[in-house]
Design an enzyme around this catalytic site. Structure first.
Site, PDB file in Angstrom:
ATOM      1  N   GLU A 172      -0.794  -9.342  -1.271  1.00 55.87           N
ATOM      2  CA  GLU A 172      -2.336  -9.463  -1.404  1.00 55.87           C
ATOM      3  C   GLU A 172      -3.057  -9.292  -2.801  1.00 55.87           C
ATOM      4  O   GLU A 172      -3.713 -10.096  -2.850  1.00 55.87           O
ATOM      5  CB  GLU A 172      -3.006  -8.489  -0.268  1.00 55.87           C
ATOM      6  CG  GLU A 172      -2.752  -8.996   1.104  1.00 55.87           C
ATOM      7  CD  GLU A 172      -2.803  -7.701   2.332  1.00 55.87           C
ATOM      8  OE1 GLU A 172      -3.897  -7.898   3.313  1.00 55.87           O
ATOM      9  OE2 GLU A 172      -2.396  -6.503   1.989  1.00 55.87           O
TER      10      GLU A 172
ATOM     11  N   ALA B  60       0.866  -1.285  -0.027  1.00 54.54           N
ATOM     12  CA  ALA B  60      -0.006  -0.220   0.003  1.00 54.54           C
ATOM     13  C   ALA B  60       0.898   1.184   0.037  1.00 54.54           C
ATOM     14  O   ALA B  60       2.187   1.282   0.457  1.00 54.54           O
ATOM     15  CB  ALA B  60      -0.855   0.054   1.206  1.00 54.54           C
TER      16      ALA B  60
ATOM     17  N   GLY C  62       0.488  -5.238   0.672  1.00 55.04           N
ATOM     18  CA  GLY C  62      -0.913  -4.964  -0.100  1.00 55.04           C
ATOM     19  C   GLY C  62      -0.643  -5.381  -1.463  1.00 55.04           C
ATOM     20  O   GLY C  62      -1.233  -6.145  -2.399  1.00 55.04           O
TER      21      GLY C  62
ATOM     22  N   GLU D 289       4.175  -6.236   7.089  1.00 56.11           N
ATOM     23  CA  GLU D 289       3.347  -5.072   7.924  1.00 56.11           C
ATOM     24  C   GLU D 289       3.857  -4.727   9.319  1.00 56.11           C
ATOM     25  O   GLU D 289       3.760  -3.773   9.962  1.00 56.11           O
ATOM     26  CB  GLU D 289       1.870  -5.347   7.705  1.00 56.11           C
ATOM     27  CG  GLU D 289       1.169  -5.094   6.319  1.00 56.11           C
ATOM     28  CD  GLU D 289       1.279  -6.175   5.368  1.00 56.11           C
ATOM     29  OE1 GLU D 289       0.696  -6.294   4.380  1.00 56.11           O
ATOM     30  OE2 GLU D 289       1.962  -7.148   5.575  1.00 56.11           O
TER      31      GLU D 289
HETATM   32  N1  T1G Z   1       4.805   3.274   0.012  1.00 57.15           N
HETATM   33  C1  T1G Z   1       5.446   4.512  -0.166  1.00 57.15           C
HETATM   34  N2  T1G Z   1       6.450   4.548  -0.509  1.00 57.15           N
HETATM   35  C2  T1G Z   1       7.474   3.748  -0.626  1.00 57.15           C
HETATM   36  C3  T1G Z   1       6.994   2.315  -0.153  1.00 57.15           C
HETATM   37  C4  T1G Z   1       5.513   2.129   0.048  1.00 57.15           C
HETATM   38  N3  T1G Z   1       4.964   0.844   0.386  1.00 57.15           N
HETATM   39  N4  T1G Z   1       7.793   1.472  -0.273  1.00 57.15           N
HETATM   40  C5  T1G Z   1       8.924   2.247  -0.495  1.00 57.15           C
HETATM   41  N5  T1G Z   1       8.755   3.578  -0.790  1.00 57.15           N
HETATM   42  C6  T1G Z   1       9.747   4.559  -1.389  1.00 57.15           C
HETATM   43  C7  T1G Z   1      10.641   4.905  -0.132  1.00 57.15           C
HETATM   44  O1  T1G Z   1      10.195   5.753   0.564  1.00 57.15           O
HETATM   45  C8  T1G Z   1      11.692   5.618  -0.953  1.00 57.15           C
HETATM   46  O2  T1G Z   1      11.495   6.873  -1.205  1.00 57.15           O
HETATM   47  C9  T1G Z   1      11.579   4.809  -2.290  1.00 57.15           C
HETATM   48  O3  T1G Z   1      10.202   4.325  -2.285  1.00 57.15           O
HETATM   49  C10 T1G Z   1      12.474   3.779  -2.353  1.00 57.15           C
HETATM   50  O4  T1G Z   1      12.501   2.782  -1.149  1.00 57.15           O
HETATM   51  C11 T1G Z   1      -3.135  -3.279   3.294  1.00 57.15           C
HETATM   52  C12 T1G Z   1      -1.331  -1.829   4.538  1.00 57.15           C
HETATM   53  C13 T1G Z   1      10.333  -2.059  -1.424  1.00 57.15           C
HETATM   54  C14 T1G Z   1      12.177  -3.345  -0.289  1.00 57.15           C
HETATM   55  O5  T1G Z   1       6.226  -2.460   4.253  1.00 57.15           O
HETATM   56  O6  T1G Z   1      10.351  -2.462   2.355  1.00 57.15           O
HETATM   57  O7  T1G Z   1       0.798  -2.880   2.236  1.00 57.15           O
HETATM   58  O8  T1G Z   1      13.432   7.893  -0.158  1.00 57.15           O
HETATM   59  O9  T1G Z   1      14.847   3.407  -0.437  1.00 57.15           O
HETATM   60  O10 T1G Z   1      16.090  -0.233  -0.663  1.00 57.15           O
HETATM   61  O11 T1G Z   1      -1.724  -5.118   3.802  1.00 57.15           O
HETATM   62  O12 T1G Z   1      11.384   0.074   0.162  1.00 57.15           O
HETATM   63  O13 T1G Z   1      13.349   7.511  -2.648  1.00 57.15           O
HETATM   64  O14 T1G Z   1      11.522   9.242  -1.574  1.00 57.15           O
HETATM   65  O15 T1G Z   1      13.451   1.481   0.586  1.00 57.15           O
HETATM   66  O16 T1G Z   1      15.287  -0.829  -2.785  1.00 57.15           O
HETATM   67  C15 T1G Z   1       4.073  -2.884   2.973  1.00 57.15           C
HETATM   68  C16 T1G Z   1       8.293  -1.041   2.392  1.00 57.15           C
HETATM   69  C17 T1G Z   1       3.118  -1.604   3.025  1.00 57.15           C
HETATM   70  C18 T1G Z   1       7.301  -2.459   2.095  1.00 57.15           C
HETATM   71  C19 T1G Z   1      12.479  -1.393  -1.756  1.00 57.15           C
HETATM   72  N6  T1G Z   1       4.971  -2.765   2.377  1.00 57.15           N
HETATM   73  N7  T1G Z   1       9.108  -0.919   1.490  1.00 57.15           N
HETATM   74  O17 T1G Z   1      13.898  -0.988  -0.611  1.00 57.15           O
HETATM   75  O18 T1G Z   1      14.481   1.403  -1.640  1.00 57.15           O
HETATM   76  S1  T1G Z   1       1.682  -1.859   4.339  1.00 57.15           S
HETATM   77  C20 T1G Z   1       6.184  -2.486   2.853  1.00 57.15           C
HETATM   78  C21 T1G Z   1      10.354  -1.608   1.367  1.00 57.15           C
HETATM   79  C22 T1G Z   1       0.330  -2.564   3.481  1.00 57.15           C
HETATM   80  C23 T1G Z   1      -1.528  -3.631   3.556  1.00 57.15           C
HETATM   81  C24 T1G Z   1      -0.727  -2.841   4.162  1.00 57.15           C
HETATM   82  C25 T1G Z   1      11.395  -1.310   0.715  1.00 57.15           C
HETATM   83  C26 T1G Z   1      11.593  -2.026  -0.650  1.00 57.15           C
HETATM   84  P1  T1G Z   1      12.453   7.743  -1.425  1.00 57.15           P
HETATM   85  P2  T1G Z   1      13.703   2.385  -0.346  1.00 57.15           P
HETATM   86  P3  T1G Z   1      15.112  -0.221  -1.447  1.00 57.15           P
END
Ligand code: T1G
Length: 692
Positions: A104, A62, A101, A124
Site C-alpha cells: 500500500e 503493517a 501495508g 491480509e
Molecule cells: N509484522 C511483524 N512481524 C513480522 C511481520 C509483520 N508484518 N512479518 C514477519 N514478521 C516477523 C516474524 O514474526 C518473524 O519473527 C520474522 O519477522 C521473520 O518472519 C493495513 C493491516 C515477510 C514473507 O501478512 O508473510 O499490512 O519469529 O519467519 O519465512 O493493510 O514473514 O523471527 O521473531 O515469516 O522469510 C500484511 C506477513 C500485514 C506478511 C517473510 N503482511 N509476513 O517470511 O520469515 S497486515 C503480511 C510474512 C497489513 C495493512 C494490513 C513473512 C515474510 P521472529 P518469517 P520468512
C-alpha cells in the site's frame, strides 16, 4: 535512532527503511517516512524521491505485533495519502516482498520499480483482515478488478514479471543494483511528474464478477468474515469515489480487526513462527548435512515421504522386504510425479531429475552410506525394533535414525540400537507430501544436534516442524483419543454420526470425526487399541469403532465403515444398519439414549481436546500451548480462524471452560473429565494458556 534515513543522490533523495527482520511498518517507521517525505518535498535540490529498504525485503506489511494495541499516529492510511500528495515524483524500489501495508505504501508512491526476484501482494486475508490503508481502492485502479480480487482473496504474492504485466508495478530493474536502476528511472519520472493512483479511472468492469467471485470462493472460505469484506470493498470501487471507498474499507478493516477470527489467524501466524524457537537449540547448534535418505517401508506413508524428499532435492532409496511392495511404492511415486506435471506444479525436467535420484532396494547394505533413514513400516513395536536393530548394524556412524511412528515410544525403539542419541521421531501426516505438519519427537537421549538437524529438514521439506516430547501418541494423536472418545460416547448416548459430523463441520472442523475415521481407516485405530494395555476399563470406550472394524467395515477403503461409500465414491451415506447396531449396543450397555444439542457435542469434543492439551503441558510434552495449536491446525483440520484448541479455550475464557469441565466431571465422571490443575489454576487466577 529512527529506522528511516535519507540521503541525496544528485537531484534524487533516497529514503531507506531499516527495521529488521522484515521492515514492518512500526510506529517509528511510519513517523520516519512521513518526516523524510516532508523534508524532501521542501528541499529545493530534490526533484524526486526513492523509497527503498535495507535488509532482505521491502516493507512486509503493517507491524502485526502492534495489532490489538491502541493505534498511534501517524496512521498508515494517512501516511500513504501523504506520500501520494507529494508534489515531486516518489518511486518505490522493491526487493524481496512488498506485502500488505508495504505494498500500500508502494501504491501511495507514484511509480514502482522492482528487482526481478521481487514479489508484491496483499495477504491480509490470511490474518482475517483486508487491506486497510487504501489497498482495496488502489489495486483495482492499477490492475483491473479481477486481478485485484484474485490477489486479495488468495493472499498470494505475485512475482515481478506478472506484476508488471498486470500493471501493479511499472518497471523491473534490469541490473543487479536496484537503487541505481531506481535512480535512473527517477530521471524519467521527473519528466512525467507525479502519477496518483487515486486519479486513475477504474477499468471497465462487468458487475457480475462480484457474485461470480462470491460463488467461486464460497467452498474454501466457509465461515470466514474477511473475504466478503474484500469483495464488497472492491465492489465499492465501481460505485463510490476514491475517498468514500477508502472510508468504507476502513470501517470493514476495524470490524475485521476486532473479530475473534482475525485474533485466531494472527495467533496462528506467530504460533507457526514460534515453533522454531527451541530452548537450547540455536544458530550455534551443529546441523548435519542431509543429501541422501532411505525410507523403510513402501506403503502409502513411505511412498509419500520418499516423494516429499525427492521433490526437495534429496537422493532417495526406498527399501522394502517385498518386490510387490517396492513396485507398488515406486508406482505411487511415479503417479505423484505424473500428477504434479499434469497440474503444472512440476516441470518434466524436475520429474526426470527426481526419478534419476530415486532407487529401490531390499538390502540394508545398499543404504549403508545414507545420511538419514526414515522408517515407515507397520505400527508394531516388535517389527520397528527389529528394523532399528538392523539399521544400527548397517548404517554409517553419524546417520540420523528417524521413525515415522504415530504413537509408539521413541525411547523403546531407540533401545534396539547402540546410538539412541541419533534416534528421533519424525511423525508425518497423511498424505505425507501435502500435509504441512511434522511432529519432531524428542527421545530421552536424542541429541540437540539431531533436533536442530530435524528442524532444518522440516524447513527443507516445506513442513512446519513442531518439537514434542515422547509419550503415547505424542501431542496430536494423544489429544485425538479424547476428541474421538467423546464422539464415540455421544454415538451411544443418542447422537447420530452424521449429526455429530455436521455439527463439528459447521463449527469449522475440516471434516467430522466419523468421516475422518472412515478416511483414515477404522482398522488402523482398532489394531493400535488392540495392542494397548493402558486403556480405561470402560466397555463403552471406542465400542462402536471396534464393532465396525471387527466386521471388516474399515471405511472408504472397504466401501463401508461408519458410512457407506457407494461405488468407490468418497461421499459418505448414513447406513441404517449401523444406526441399528449402535442403538442395540446402547441398550446392551444400559445407556438411555437422549436428545443431544449441538453445544454439548462441540463442548465435549473440543473441551476434551483442551483438557488433554492441558495435561500435555503439565507433562512437558509440549513446550508451549501455541505448539499444540500449530499441531491441531496443521495436522487435524482444526479451524485456523479459531487459532487452535488452546487459543480457542483462552478466547472463550478459561473460567467458563473450567466451569463446563467440572459439570462434565459431575455428569460423566473424573476418569475422563477430572480438570487438570493447570486449567483450574489459570481459571481461578484469570490466566491464559498463552501465558504459560
Ligand atoms: N509484522 C511483524 N512481524 C513480522 C511481520 C509483520 N508484518 N512479518 C514477519 N514478521 C516477523 C516474524 O514474526 C518473524 O519473527 C520474522 O519477522 C521473520 O518472519 C493495513 C493491516 C515477510 C514473507 O501478512 O508473510 O499490512 O519469529 O519467519 O519465512 O493493510 O514473514 O523471527 O521473531 O515469516 O522469510 C500484511 C506477513 C500485514 C506478511 C517473510 N503482511 N509476513 O517470511 O520469515 S497486515 C503480511 C510474512 C497489513 C495493512 C494490513 C513473512 C515474510 P521472529 P518469517 P520468512
Amino acid at each position: 535512532m529512527s529506522p528511516v534515513s535519507s540521503a541525496p543522490h544528485g537531484a534524487v533523495t533516497v529514503i531507506t527503511v531499516d527495521n529488521p527482520p522484515v521492515n514492518a511498518l512500526s510506529q517509528a517507521v511510519r513517523e520516519g517516512l512521513a518526516t523524510a517525505v516532508a523534508e524532501a518535498e521542501t528541499d529545493a535540490a530534490c526533484k524526486a524521491l526513492v523509497i527503498t529498504c535495507a535488509g532482505r525485503t521491502f516493507i512486509a506489511g503493517a507491524d502485526i505485533k502492534e495489532f490489538g494495541k491502541p493505534p498511534m499516529a501517524p496512521y498508515l492510511p494517512d501516511l500513504v495519502n501523504r506520500i501520494e500528495a507529494c508534489e515531486k515524483p516518489v518511486i518505490a524500489a522493491i526487493h524481496g516482498t512488498a506485502l500488505g501495508g508495504g505494498f500500500e505504501v508502494a501504491m501511495g508512491c507514484h511509480y514502482r520499480i522492482a528487482a526481478k526476484s521481487a514479489a508484491v501482494g496483499l495477504p491480509e486475508v490470511n490474518l482475517g483482515l483486508l487491506p486497510g490503508a487504501s489497498g482495496t481502492q488502489r489495486l483495482p485502479r492499477l490492475t483491473g478488478v479481477a486481478t485485484a480480487l484474485d490477489m486479495m482473496l488468495t493472499g498470494k504474492p505475485v512475482k515481478a514479471p506478472a506484476a508488471l504485466a498486470s500493471g501493479a508495478i511499472d518497471e523491473i530493474s534490469a541490473g543487479e543494483d536496484l537503487v541505481a536502476d531506481a535512480l535512473e528511472f527517477a530521471q524519467e519520472c521527473i519528466e512525467r511528474g507525479p502519477r496518483r493512483i487515486r486519479d486513475l479511472t477504474v477499468p471497465e468492469t462487468d458487475a457480475a464478477v462480484f457474485d461470480e467471485t462470491r460463488k467461486k470462493i464460497a467452498p474454501r472460505t466457509r465461515g470466514l468474515m474477511s473475504p466478503e469484506k474484500i469483495i464488497r470493498a472492491v465492489e465499492l470501487v465501481t460505485e463510490l469515489s476514491f475517498d468514500a471507498g477508502c472510508a468504507a474499507e476502513r470501517e470493514f478493516f476495524i470490524e475485521c480487526m476486532a473479530s475473534p477470527q482475525s485474533a485466531g489467524l494472527r495467533h496462528a501466524f506467530f504460533a507457526e513462527r514460534a515453533v522454531n524457537k527451541v530452548p537450547g537449540i540455536g544458530r550455534e547448534t551443529p546441523v548435519r548435512e542431509l543429501h541422501s535418505v532411505a525410507v523403510i517401508g513402501a506403503g502409502t506413508m513411505g511412498a509419500g515421504i520418499a516423494y516429499n524428499c525427492l521433490t526437495s532435492g534429496m537422493n532417495v532409496t526406498l527399501l522394502d522386504n517385498s518386490d510387490e511392495g517396492l513396485e507398488r511404492g515406486a508406482g505411487t511415486i511415479r503417479k505423484l510425479y505424473a500428477g504434479g506435471v499434469e497440474r503444472g506444479k512440476i516441470s518434466e525436467a524436475d520429474r526426470d531429475s527426481g526419478l534419476a535420484r530415486f532407487a529401490t532396494s531390499q538390502d540394508y547394505a545398499d543404504i549403508a552410506d545414507v545420511d538419514i533413514v526414515i522408517e515407515a513400516v507397520f505400527e508394531n513395536m516388535a517389527i520397528k525394533k527389529e528394523v532399528f536393530a538392523a539399521l544400527d548394524k548397517a548404517l554409517k556412524p553419524g546417520a540420523v535414525l528417524a521413525t515415522n511412528t504415530s504413537t509408539l515410544s521413541i525411547d523403546e525403539i531407540a533401545s534396539a540400537t547402540g546410538r539412541p542419541q541419533d534416534v528421533i521421531g519424525l511423525h508425518f501426516f497423511s498424505p505425507a507430501h501435502i500435509m504441512r505438519l511434522l511432529e519432531i519427537v524428542r527421545g530421552a537421549d536424542t541429541s540437540d544436534e539431531i533436533i536442530a538437524t530435524s528442524l532444518a529438514l522440516a524447513k527443507r521439506l516445506r513442513k512446519i516442524g513442531v518439537v514434542v516430547g515422547n509419550c503415547f501418541g505424542f501431542v496430536g494423536n494423544r489429544m485425538l483419543y479424547s476428541y474421538g472418545r467423546e464422539n464415540q460416547l455421544l454415538l451411544l448416548e443418542g447422537a447420530a454420526p452424521e449429526y455429530i459430523d455436521k455439527t463439528l463441520y459447521d463449527w469449522g472442523m475440516a471434516m467430522g470425526p466419523n468421516a475422518v475415521g472412515d478416511l483414515a481407516g477404522l482398522d488402523v485405530g482398532y489394531k493400535i487399541r488392540q495392542e494397548r494395555t493402558d486403556l480405561p476399563d470402560d466397555p463403552r470406550f471406542y465400542r462402536v469403532a471396534d464393532m465396525l472394524a471387527a466386521q471388516g467395515r474399515f471405511g472408504q477403503k472397504t466401501g463401508k465403515g461408519m458410512y457407506i461409500y457407494a461405488d468407490g465414491s468418497r461421499k459418505p451415506t448414513p447406513d441404517p444398519e449401523v444406526q441399528a447396531m449402535i442403538e442395540a449396543e446402547s441398550e446392551r450397555l444400559g445407556i438411555e439414549r437422549r436428545e443431544i444439542d449441538e453445544q454439548e457435542i462441540i463442548e465435549r469434543c473440543i473441551y476434551g481436546l483442551v483438557v488433554e492439551g492441558a495435561r500435555i503441558l503439565e507433562d512437558g510434552i509440549a513446550m508451549r500451548s501455541s505448539d499444540i495449536d500449530v499441531v491441531w491446525t496443521n495436522g487435524y483440520g482444526f479451524p485456523r480462524h479459531r487459532g487452535g484448541p488452546m487459543h480457542y479455550a483462552d478466547s472463550v475464557g478459561l473460567d467458563k471452560v473450567y466451569e463446563r469441565v467440572c459439570e462434565f466431571e459431575e455428569r460423566f465422571g473424573s476418569t475422563y473429565w477430572e480438570p487438570p490443575a493447570l486449567l483450574k489454576d489459570l481459571a481461578e487466577s484469570g490466566g491464559k494458556f498463552a501465558d504459560t
